[in-house]
Design a protein around this motif. Structure first.
Motif, PDB file in Angstrom:
ATOM      1  N   UNK A 285      15.501  -2.414 -30.472  1.00 51.19           N
ATOM      2  CA  UNK A 285      14.522  -2.677 -29.414  1.00 51.19           C
ATOM      3  C   UNK A 285      14.041  -4.121 -29.482  1.00 51.19           C
ATOM      4  N   UNK A 286      14.259  -4.832 -28.433  1.00 47.21           N
ATOM      5  CA  UNK A 286      13.971  -6.268 -28.406  1.00 47.21           C
ATOM      6  C   UNK A 286      12.778  -6.600 -27.535  1.00 47.21           C
ATOM      7  N   UNK A 287      12.734  -6.004 -26.347  1.00 43.64           N
ATOM      8  CA  UNK A 287      11.649  -6.325 -25.428  1.00 43.64           C
ATOM      9  C   UNK A 287      11.758  -5.522 -24.159  1.00 43.64           C
ATOM     10  N   UNK A 288      11.091  -5.994 -23.124  1.00 49.85           N
ATOM     11  CA  UNK A 288      11.112  -5.293 -21.845  1.00 49.85           C
ATOM     12  C   UNK A 288      11.454  -6.241 -20.715  1.00 49.85           C
ATOM     13  N   UNK A 289      12.043  -5.667 -19.679  1.00 50.07           N
ATOM     14  CA  UNK A 289      12.206  -6.342 -18.398  1.00 50.07           C
ATOM     15  C   UNK A 289      11.113  -5.779 -17.506  1.00 50.07           C
ATOM     16  N   UNK A 290      10.286  -6.646 -17.001  1.00 53.27           N
ATOM     17  CA  UNK A 290       9.134  -6.197 -16.207  1.00 53.27           C
ATOM     18  C   UNK A 290       9.092  -6.974 -14.892  1.00 53.27           C
ATOM     19  N   UNK A 291       8.912  -6.244 -13.797  1.00 46.82           N
ATOM     20  CA  UNK A 291       8.860  -6.893 -12.491  1.00 46.82           C
ATOM     21  C   UNK A 291       7.717  -6.357 -11.659  1.00 46.82           C
ATOM     22  N   UNK A 292       7.329  -7.124 -10.662  1.00 47.84           N
ATOM     23  CA  UNK A 292       6.294  -6.669  -9.727  1.00 47.84           C
ATOM     24  C   UNK A 292       6.575  -7.237  -8.345  1.00 47.84           C
ATOM     25  N   UNK A 293       6.054  -6.535  -7.329  1.00 46.51           N
ATOM     26  CA  UNK A 293       6.301  -6.948  -5.952  1.00 46.51           C
ATOM     27  C   UNK A 293       5.233  -6.383  -5.035  1.00 46.51           C
ATOM     28  N   UNK A 294       5.237  -6.891  -3.816  1.00 45.12           N
ATOM     29  CA  UNK A 294       4.407  -6.369  -2.722  1.00 45.12           C
ATOM     30  C   UNK A 294       5.310  -6.330  -1.502  1.00 45.12           C
ATOM     31  N   UNK A 295       5.661  -5.127  -1.053  1.00 46.58           N
ATOM     32  CA  UNK A 295       6.604  -4.998   0.050  1.00 46.58           C
ATOM     33  C   UNK A 295       5.922  -5.154   1.408  1.00 46.58           C
ATOM     34  N   UNK A 296       6.748  -5.273   2.438  1.00 47.89           N
ATOM     35  CA  UNK A 296       6.333  -5.507   3.818  1.00 47.89           C
ATOM     36  C   UNK A 296       5.285  -4.468   4.241  1.00 47.89           C
ATOM     37  N   UNK A 297       4.199  -4.934   4.865  1.00 49.10           N
ATOM     38  CA  UNK A 297       3.049  -4.084   5.168  1.00 49.10           C
ATOM     39  C   UNK A 297       3.118  -3.363   6.507  1.00 49.10           C
ATOM     40  N   UNK A 298       3.919  -3.834   7.455  1.00 47.94           N
ATOM     41  CA  UNK A 298       3.807  -3.459   8.861  1.00 47.94           C
ATOM     42  C   UNK A 298       3.982  -1.954   9.082  1.00 47.94           C
ATOM     43  N   UNK A 299       3.153  -1.324   9.956  1.00 49.05           N
ATOM     44  CA  UNK A 299       3.278   0.115  10.236  1.00 49.05           C
ATOM     45  C   UNK A 299       4.668   0.517  10.726  1.00 49.05           C
ATOM     46  N   UNK A 300       5.329  -0.378  11.459  1.00 46.48           N
ATOM     47  CA  UNK A 300       6.682  -0.100  11.941  1.00 46.48           C
ATOM     48  C   UNK A 300       7.742  -0.783  11.064  1.00 46.48           C
ATOM     49  N   UNK A 301       7.391  -1.035   9.821  1.00 48.82           N
ATOM     50  CA  UNK A 301       8.307  -1.732   8.924  1.00 48.82           C
ATOM     51  C   UNK A 301       9.078  -0.821   7.986  1.00 48.82           C
ATOM     52  N   UNK A 302       9.187   0.478   8.290  1.00 48.67           N
ATOM     53  CA  UNK A 302       9.826   1.424   7.363  1.00 48.67           C
ATOM     54  C   UNK A 302      11.270   1.037   7.057  1.00 48.67           C
ATOM     55  N   UNK A 303      12.045   0.681   8.072  1.00 46.81           N
ATOM     56  CA  UNK A 303      13.440   0.310   7.817  1.00 46.81           C
ATOM     57  C   UNK A 303      13.509  -0.920   6.910  1.00 46.81           C
TER      58      UNK A 303
END
Length: 511
Positions: free
Chosen positions: A256-274
């Motif tokens: 065990x060496x470490x971790x890969x860690x990521x974060x994001x904030x995806x598109x907010x739009x009500x019609x942005x499901x696709x």
């Protein structure tokens, strides 16, 4: 007229002058008396000041007393598990960490790690009309203290943060995190006022990061499917290596060496499901790419992959299900099929450029009578082109040999059963967002692993099987209140929460 006469005149003149000096007017005498009195008073003050002036030894003793008082206060806070920057006058709702293990259980074997994800609500996005019940807490000098107290109180080993203002990060958070014992990395689209940040404890991880990957969803491919609109959403992924001293503390003798860690904030739009569904494909694809790079550059090592953030998707929505329920089949769920196909009927303006502002966070800039009226219609008949495009996206997701497992999904029911399985049996809590106009679950901590593209992983992973197969045991969850416990007014709010989102956090043990 002789010389004797001149001498007599001189003597007379001297006598007159002498008498004049001795017989000054009354007001001149008073002035002299006042001057003399003032001089004597100043002399007394000087004497008093000189006598009351502290010696260097006395000054040193006073400083020692002040330092001792400050140290006593800091020690009292540290004894409570708090940082000296913690402001006891700033109240907020404190939530417990709910333990999966019995209170008398032996600590598990492995490296403990607490991971937090938190959408902090960018100050640059705040509009009074969007938060009409929040009052004074919308002011940065108030809200920053509330957020600071929360970080200090929960003291996670890793913080994955979204909607972090660039100005506040540079002028406030960067120094704060450093003073609290954290390193941090921030990334944003250059034209946006806010971005994402990952902070990690220096006592747990080695200085700096092993590697870094930046994600720009507008530029990332997803097979031959193009982005539907410019969003300027981003993500950041880091490889962090454990301190040897931290690993040795838990007697871990492994690769065990470490971790890969990521974060994001995806598109907010009500019609942005696709578009959001396309972006979740990019998340998994970029993690796979990053894992390969880390393993090539660091052979004979072991890394665990986590990805957190605000996915602007609920557990019954297509973006969430496309990465957690493998293989995904959009036709198998009417709601999922209806919403994603309807989102393709929405025409985004060519003027849209992903900018923040009133229109970006408080409605649609493409309002017209030709647009669909609801992002979740009761029924929708897709065109052949729309249906075919959804099928292509489904195929892209199912061809990727990666999947995501929500840590809250697999075990939150063990610690808070009345607030799990609320969202159509996906095991998730009810809410993580409590704004004035919208409430629901949008935030997740995912474990990312490989998938052979043939095994049926459409159901929630069994808690014990997950721990055995992945060498990851989830031991604690930060409690999330159900909607019934929340106030009628939205967040943020003084003495309650510092954002319209609630932070989520897990403790895991890595073998």
């Amino acid at each position: 007229m002789n010389s004797n006469y001149s001498l007599e005149k001189a003597i007379a003149a001297h006598t007159i002058n002498t008498d004049t000096k001795n017989e000054l007017p009354e007001n001149s005498k008073k002035k002299n008396e006042q001057k003399n009195a003032s001089t004597k008073s100043n002399e007394k003050k000087m004497t008093k000041n000189t006598s009351s002036k502290l010696s260097p030894e006395e000054i040193h003793q006073k400083r020692l007393a002040r330092e001792a008082k400050r140290k006593a206060r800091n020690d009292a806070l540290i004894a409570k598990g708090l940082h000296p920057d913690y402001d006891e006058n700033i109240e907020f709702i404190k939530r417990p960490m709910l333990s999966v293990l019995p209170s008398n259980a032996t600590p598990p074997v492995g490296i403990p790690l607490t991971i937090m994800s938190y959408n902090m609500l960018a100050q640059s996005l705040i509009r009074r009309k969007m938060f009409p019940t929040s009052g004074n807490v919308l002011k940065w000098f108030v809200r920053s203290k509330l957020l600071s107290n929360e970080f200090i109180y929960y003291k996670p080993d890793i913080m994955c943060l979204q909607e972090v203002d660039y100005i506040q990060y540079q002028n406030f958070w960067k120094e704060k995190f450093s003073n609290w014992g954290y390193e941090s990395q921030f990334y944003r689209n250059p034209t946006k006022n806010h971005g994402c940040c990952i902070s990690w404890k220096k006592s747990v991880f080695q200085q700096g990061f092993v590697d870094r990957m930046l994600i720009d969803y507008d530029k990332e491919p997803s097979g031959d499917i193009e982005p539907r609109t410019t969003t300027k959403n981003i993500g950041i992924v880091l490889a962090l290596k454990f301190q040897d001293s931290y690993k040795q503390k838990f007697a871990i003798d492994s690769k065990t060496t470490g971790i890969i860690i990521g974060t994001t904030h995806l598109f907010w739009h009500p019609f942005g499901t696709f578009e959001r569904t396309r972006q979740t494909f990019v998340v998994l694809n970029k993690i796979r790419e990053f894992q390969k790079r880390i393993n090539i550059l660091n052979p004979d090592t072991k890394w665990y992959s986590f990805f957190c953030g605000d996915f602007n998707s609920q557990p019954f929505d297509t973006p969430y299900l496309s990465i957690t329920s493998k293989p995904i089949n959009y036709d198998s769920n009417k709601r999922m099929k209806t919403v994603i196909e309807c989102s393709l009927s929405f025409k985004f303006s060519k003027k849209r450029d992903g900018d923040d502002g009133d229109d970006e966070e408080d409605g649609n800039i493409e309002l017209s009578k030709d647009q669909p009226q609801s992002p979740v219609p009761s029924d929708y008949q897709a065109t052949e082109e729309q249906y075919e495009l959804c099928q292509r996206l489904q195929k892209v997701h199912n061809s990727l040999n990666m999947r995501a497992i929500s840590l809250y999904s697999i075990g939150y029911g063990k610690v808070h059963p009345e607030n799990a399985n609320v969202h159509r049996d996906r095991g998730e809590p009810e809410i993580s967002n409590w704004a004035h106009t919208w409430r629901g679950l949008l935030d997740y901590i995912f474990f990312i692993r490989s998938w052979d593209t043939t095994t049926d992983c459409t159901q929630i992973d069994d808690f014990d099987t997950f721990a055995k197969e992945n060498d990851v045991l989830v031991t604690k969850y930060l409690r999330l209140p159900p909607a019934s416990e929340m106030t009628e007014h939205g967040q943020p709010h003084e003495k309650e929460y510092g954002s319209d989102h609630l932070s989520i956090m897990c403790e895991v043990y890595l073998k």
